[in-house]
Design an enzyme around this catalytic site. Structure first.
Site, PDB file in Angstrom:
ATOM      1  N   LYS A  93      40.536  39.289  34.356  1.00  0.00           N
ATOM      2  CA  LYS A  93      40.319  40.745  34.375  1.00  0.00           C
ATOM      3  C   LYS A  93      39.658  41.124  35.702  1.00  0.00           C
ATOM      4  O   LYS A  93      38.470  41.457  35.773  1.00  0.00           O
ATOM      5  CB  LYS A  93      39.494  41.181  33.162  1.00  0.00           C
ATOM      6  CG  LYS A  93      39.634  42.672  32.870  1.00  0.00           C
ATOM      7  CD  LYS A  93      39.175  43.003  31.487  1.00  0.00           C
ATOM      8  CE  LYS A  93      39.055  44.494  31.242  1.00  0.00           C
ATOM      9  NZ  LYS A  93      40.284  45.262  31.362  1.00  0.00           N
ATOM     10  N   LEU A  96      47.079  40.216  30.623  1.00  0.00           N
ATOM     11  CA  LEU A  96      45.678  40.187  30.229  1.00  0.00           C
ATOM     12  C   LEU A  96      45.641  40.095  28.696  1.00  0.00           C
ATOM     13  O   LEU A  96      46.308  40.892  28.022  1.00  0.00           O
ATOM     14  CB  LEU A  96      44.960  41.465  30.676  1.00  0.00           C
ATOM     15  CG  LEU A  96      43.475  41.406  30.320  1.00  0.00           C
ATOM     16  CD1 LEU A  96      42.720  40.542  31.316  1.00  0.00           C
ATOM     17  CD2 LEU A  96      42.868  42.788  30.273  1.00  0.00           C
ATOM     18  N   HIS A 140      36.481  35.865  54.452  1.00  0.00           N
ATOM     19  CA  HIS A 140      37.259  35.577  53.254  1.00  0.00           C
ATOM     20  C   HIS A 140      36.677  34.423  52.434  1.00  0.00           C
ATOM     21  O   HIS A 140      36.712  34.448  51.203  1.00  0.00           O
ATOM     22  CB  HIS A 140      38.714  35.242  53.611  1.00  0.00           C
ATOM     23  CG  HIS A 140      39.484  36.434  54.101  1.00  0.00           C
ATOM     24  ND1 HIS A 140      39.079  37.207  55.167  1.00  0.00           N
ATOM     25  CD2 HIS A 140      40.645  36.978  53.664  1.00  0.00           C
ATOM     26  CE1 HIS A 140      39.949  38.179  55.372  1.00  0.00           C
ATOM     27  NE2 HIS A 140      40.913  38.070  54.466  1.00  0.00           N
ATOM     28  N   TYR A 187      35.678  42.687  35.617  1.00  0.00           N
ATOM     29  CA  TYR A 187      35.052  43.772  34.860  1.00  0.00           C
ATOM     30  C   TYR A 187      35.418  43.664  33.385  1.00  0.00           C
ATOM     31  O   TYR A 187      36.303  42.893  33.004  1.00  0.00           O
ATOM     32  CB  TYR A 187      35.479  45.139  35.412  1.00  0.00           C
ATOM     33  CG  TYR A 187      36.907  45.521  35.068  1.00  0.00           C
ATOM     34  CD1 TYR A 187      37.981  44.910  35.697  1.00  0.00           C
ATOM     35  CD2 TYR A 187      37.185  46.480  34.094  1.00  0.00           C
ATOM     36  CE1 TYR A 187      39.295  45.257  35.374  1.00  0.00           C
ATOM     37  CE2 TYR A 187      38.495  46.836  33.779  1.00  0.00           C
ATOM     38  CZ  TYR A 187      39.532  46.214  34.420  1.00  0.00           C
ATOM     39  OH  TYR A 187      40.818  46.540  34.098  1.00  0.00           O
ATOM     40  N   ARG A 225      35.436  36.882  27.323  1.00  0.00           N
ATOM     41  CA  ARG A 225      36.464  37.071  28.365  1.00  0.00           C
ATOM     42  C   ARG A 225      35.816  37.247  29.736  1.00  0.00           C
ATOM     43  O   ARG A 225      36.328  36.746  30.738  1.00  0.00           O
ATOM     44  CB  ARG A 225      37.346  38.283  28.021  1.00  0.00           C
ATOM     45  CG  ARG A 225      38.521  38.434  28.977  1.00  0.00           C
ATOM     46  CD  ARG A 225      39.502  39.496  28.528  1.00  0.00           C
ATOM     47  NE  ARG A 225      38.909  40.822  28.521  1.00  0.00           N
ATOM     48  CZ  ARG A 225      39.516  41.919  28.092  1.00  0.00           C
ATOM     49  NH1 ARG A 225      40.760  41.849  27.612  1.00  0.00           N
ATOM     50  NH2 ARG A 225      38.922  43.076  28.117  1.00  0.00           N
ATOM     51  N   GLU A 248      53.322  44.032  30.221  1.00  0.00           N
ATOM     52  CA  GLU A 248      52.301  44.840  29.533  1.00  0.00           C
ATOM     53  C   GLU A 248      52.236  46.199  30.215  1.00  0.00           C
ATOM     54  O   GLU A 248      52.931  46.449  31.200  1.00  0.00           O
ATOM     55  CB  GLU A 248      50.935  44.139  29.604  1.00  0.00           C
ATOM     56  CG  GLU A 248      50.451  43.926  31.027  1.00  0.00           C
ATOM     57  CD  GLU A 248      49.186  43.076  31.133  1.00  0.00           C
ATOM     58  OE1 GLU A 248      48.349  43.123  30.217  1.00  0.00           O
ATOM     59  OE2 GLU A 248      49.035  42.388  32.162  1.00  0.00           O
ATOM     60  N   ARG A 279      31.244  40.081  55.979  1.00  0.00           N
ATOM     61  CA  ARG A 279      32.659  39.978  55.617  1.00  0.00           C
ATOM     62  C   ARG A 279      33.293  38.707  56.154  1.00  0.00           C
ATOM     63  O   ARG A 279      33.339  38.474  57.363  1.00  0.00           O
ATOM     64  CB  ARG A 279      33.419  41.201  56.136  1.00  0.00           C
ATOM     65  CG  ARG A 279      34.845  41.260  55.601  1.00  0.00           C
ATOM     66  CD  ARG A 279      35.581  42.515  56.031  1.00  0.00           C
ATOM     67  NE  ARG A 279      36.915  42.536  55.446  1.00  0.00           N
ATOM     68  CZ  ARG A 279      37.942  41.831  55.903  1.00  0.00           C
ATOM     69  NH1 ARG A 279      37.797  41.069  56.980  1.00  0.00           N
ATOM     70  NH2 ARG A 279      39.122  41.874  55.293  1.00  0.00           N
TER      71      ARG A 279
END
Ligand SMILES: Cc1ncc(COP(=O)(O)O)c(C=O)c1O
Length: 289
Positions: A147, A205, A102, A33, A52, A180, A100
Site C-alpha cells: 500500500k 492490493l 535514491h 499508508y 497490512r 481492481e 535527496r
C-alpha cells in the site's frame, strides 16, 4: 476541517501541520499508508489494517515508526481530539528525511503522520442507485500488494472516470482481466450466482474490506471464487460491486456503456452490504464490552 493532525510525535493544528521538504515520501513516494474506517467512534478492523501496514513497511524495509500499541494510542488520541465519530483515520509512514539520494539513507528515522476526516454515512438511496465504472488499462508497477503512497496511475484513472461521469475506473491487465479499481477491489456475481473476485497476489492490493467481506459471505453461506475475471465476463455479469474502507460495499450498475443487471443495485450485493454492516456493528459491540 479537523482540529489536529499528528506529525512525528506532536499533535499540531491541522491547518498548520507540515512535514520536511526532504521527506522521502514527498520526493520519492518512499512510504506507505492506511485508511482505516471509523464508525460510531470506533476504528473498523484496526488490527487487520495494522497487519497490512507492518507488511507494507517490511516489504520496503522501513521500520515500524513505533510499536503497534503506541500507534493505537496515538490513533485513539487523535480521534478523541478531533471528536471523530464517522469517517476515517489516515496514517502515513515514510522512510524519513534525508538529503535527496535514491539509495536508502544510512540512519533514516521513519516519519509518521496521521489525519482524520469526518464523513456522513452513505444514504440508502445512493447505495441502491449504485455507481458506474469505466475500464482503463492497468499501467501500474508489479507490486500492487504494497500500500505505497505512489498513487499517480490511480489518480489519473480516477480523474478519467470522473471526467467520463463515472465513479471509479476498473483497471484491466494485458491479458484482459480486471485487476481492481483505482481505490477499490472489484467483484462480480455471474448469472449462475457465483461470487467472484481476483485472488490476492502481487497484482492487487488485498483490501481489508475484501478480506472482511469474504468472511461475511462465508458466514451467509455464500462461497467466494477467488479467480481473475475478464472485462467481458464483468459486462455480462448479473451483479457487480466494489469494496473499500470508504465505500464498504458499493453496487456497480454500469461498466462503460453496459448496464449491469437491471441497472440498479443487485439483490445479492445488497445482502452482502447489509451483512458487512452488521459485522461492523458486531465488532463495535464486542470492542465496547
Ligand atoms: C488500489 C486499491 N485497491 C483496493 C483498495 C481497497 O482496500 P481497503 O478495503 O483496505 O480500503 C484500495 C484502498 O485504498 C486501493 O487503493
Amino acid at each position: 476541517m479537523p482540529r489536529y493532525a499528528y506529525v512525528n510525535g506532536r499533535y499540531q493544528p491541522h491547518s498548520r501541520a507540515t512535514v520536511h521538504i526532504e521527506d522521502r515520501g514527498y520526493q520519492f513516494a518512499d512510504g506507505v499508508y492506511e485508511v482505516v474506517p471509523v464508525s460510531h467512534g470506533r476504528l473498523v478492523d484496526e488490527d487487520l489494517h495494522l497487519d497490512r501496514l507492518e507488511r507494507s513497511l517490511s516489504e520496503l524495509r522501513i521500520d515500524m515508526p513505533m510499536s503497534r500499541r503506541s500507534l493505537k494510542l496515538v490513533s485513539a488520541e487523535l480521534m478523541r481530539r478531533n471528536r471523530l465519530s464517522n469517517g476515517f483515520l489516515y496514517m502515513q509512514v515514510t522512510r524519513g528525511v534525508a538529503p535527496r539520494d535514491h539509495k536508502f539513507p544510512k540512519q533514516a528515522v521513519p516519519a509518521v503522520v496521521m489525519t482524520t476526516r469526518q464523513t456522513k454515512p452513505a444514504k440508502r438511496e445512493a447505495i441502491e442507485a449504485g455507481v458506474g465504472v469505466i475500464a482503463i488499462p492497468d499501467i501500474r508497477w508489479k507490486r500492487r500488494d504494497i500500500k505505497s503512497v505512489s498513487l499517480l496511475p490511480n489518480c489519473l484513472g480516477k480523474q478519467q472516470a470522473f471526467e467520463a461521469g463515472a465513479y471509479e475506473a476498473w483497471m484491466v491487465d494485458d491479458e484482459g482481466f480486471v485487476t481492481e479499481g483505482t481505490s477499490t477491489n472489484a467483484w462480480i456475481i455471474t448469472k449462475d450466482k457465483r461470487l467472484i473476485t481476483r485472488p490476492a497476489t502481487d497484482d492487487i492490493l488485498n483490501g481489508i474490506t475484501r478480506i472482511s467481506l469474504i468472511r461475511t459471505a462465508e458466514s451467509l453461506g455464500i462461497s467466494v471464487e477467488e479467480r481473475p475475471f475478464t472485462l467481458a465476463e464483468a459486462k455480462d455479469a448479473k451483479e457487480a460491486f466494489i469494496t473499500s474502507s470508504s465505500n464498504f460495499v458499493m453496487p456497480v450498475v454500469r461498466i462503460d456503456e453496459t448496464a449491469i443487471g437491471n441497472g440498479r443495485a443487485g439483490e445479492l450485493t445488497l445482502r452482502l452490504r447489509d451483512g458487512y454492516e452488521a459485522a461492523v456493528v458486531r465488532g463495535e459491540e464486542l470492542a465496547a464490552q
